[in-house]
Design an enzyme around this catalytic site. Structure first.
Site, PDB file in Angstrom:
ATOM      1  N   THR A  13      -2.143  27.700  -5.789  1.00  0.00           N
ATOM      2  CA  THR A  13      -3.319  28.755  -5.673  1.00  0.00           C
ATOM      3  C   THR A  13      -3.729  29.062  -7.354  1.00  0.00           C
ATOM      4  OG1 THR A  13      -1.615  30.888  -6.756  1.00  0.00           O
ATOM      5  CG2 THR A  13      -1.175  30.270  -4.691  1.00  0.00           C
ATOM      6  N   TYR A  24       9.379  37.384 -15.770  1.00  0.00           N
ATOM      7  CA  TYR A  24       8.794  36.918 -14.500  1.00  0.00           C
ATOM      8  C   TYR A  24      10.103  36.558 -13.559  1.00  0.00           C
ATOM      9  CZ  TYR A  24       5.673  35.387 -10.306  1.00  0.00           C
ATOM     10  OH  TYR A  24       5.514  34.942  -8.776  1.00  0.00           O
ATOM     11  N   ASP A  66      -4.623  49.730  -8.207  1.00  0.00           N
ATOM     12  CA  ASP A  66      -3.912  48.914  -9.393  1.00  0.00           C
ATOM     13  C   ASP A  66      -2.096  49.224  -8.636  1.00  0.00           C
ATOM     14  OD1 ASP A  66      -1.708  48.259 -10.860  1.00  0.00           O
ATOM     15  OD2 ASP A  66      -2.741  49.390 -12.506  1.00  0.00           O
ATOM     16  N   LYS A  73      11.291  39.235 -10.235  1.00  0.00           N
ATOM     17  CA  LYS A  73      11.290  38.129  -8.692  1.00  0.00           C
ATOM     18  C   LYS A  73      12.604  38.910  -8.492  1.00  0.00           C
ATOM     19  CE  LYS A  73       6.991  37.832  -7.930  1.00  0.00           C
ATOM     20  NZ  LYS A  73       6.017  38.257  -6.672  1.00  0.00           N
TER      21      LYS A  73
END
Length: 236
Positions: free
Chosen positions: A180, A145, A53, A149
């Protein structure tokens, strides 16, 4: 584990089991790098594979030490481990904020802290963070998110300024929506109307992102604190 041939370069790629990380590992292996893959799941694209992890700093430090012992000095590190989650900000719990930041920001910090001493000692090295076009343009229902980022962009530029004089280059790649498994079949990023809004009219491919990563490691020796943007024109 057999040591790689003398002079073979060693790279670590996190998130190497799938998506951008897998494509990066495969591309670097094809260019002669010995790649150590870090992921929660096994990877089939690497010379050496470890399950861990990335948000656990001790596990990352131990894994990097193991790579150095088994393969040799680490010349490159690619931080691609992560996950994507769309939620209205009102539904982002404190635990969800913490986990998103721990994986994306913590994972990059843990990797960098572990590889930098060896790179500084060698007087050379390259670190690449995978961020996102959402870090630049933001997005509805992407707050945690995009925040994670976006933080990476500031970290990359700060580390680049600090360690370039010691021979270590730090850069980033900010893909747009990429084809993906992170993007579900019903993802709005796959919707025909969204794709039609892109100048290229399609999603970015993992192989295209991998080429940007490989460029920063191999040819882009003049790049320091830079961000490449393979996003099909989503942000121009």
């Amino acid at each position: 584990m057999t040591m790689p041939p003398a002079g073979r370069r060693v790279a670590i790629v996190t998130g190497a089991a799938s998506g951008i990380g897998a494509a990066a590992a495969a591309e670097l292996e094809s260019r002669g790098w010995a790649v150590a893959g870090f992921d929660l799941r096994p990877s089939s694209h690497c010379s050496f594979d470890l399950s861990l992890d990335m948000s656990d700093s001790e596990s990352v430090s131990n894994a990097v030490s193991q790579v150095e012992q088994e393969l040799g000095p680490v010349g490159a590190a690619v931080s691609a481990a992560g996950y994507y989650e769309m939620l209205p900000v009102s539904e982002i719990t404190l635990d969800k904020w913490r986990r998103m930041l721990a994986v994306h920001v913590g994972g990059f910090v843990n990797l960098s802290r572990a590889v930098l001493p060896g790179m500084i000692m060698a007087g050379t090295g390259s670190i690449v963070a995978i961020t996102s076009e959402l870090a630049i343009g933001g997005g509805s229902n992407d707050a945690h998110y995009a925040a994670a980022k976006g933080t990476l962009l500031g970290l990359v530029r700060s580390l680049a300024a600090e360690f370039a004089p010691q021979g270590v280059r730090v850069n980033s790649v900010a893909p747009g929506p990429t084809d993906t498994p992170l993007l579900a079949p019903d993802s709005p990023w796959r919707a025909p109307e969204y794709l039609a809004s892109l100048p290229l009219g399609r999603l970015t491919s993992p192989d295209e992102v991998a080429l940007c990563i490989a460029f920063l490691l191999d040819e882009g020796t003049f790049c320091v604190g830079e961000t490449l943007n393979p996003n099909a024109g989503a942000v121009i």
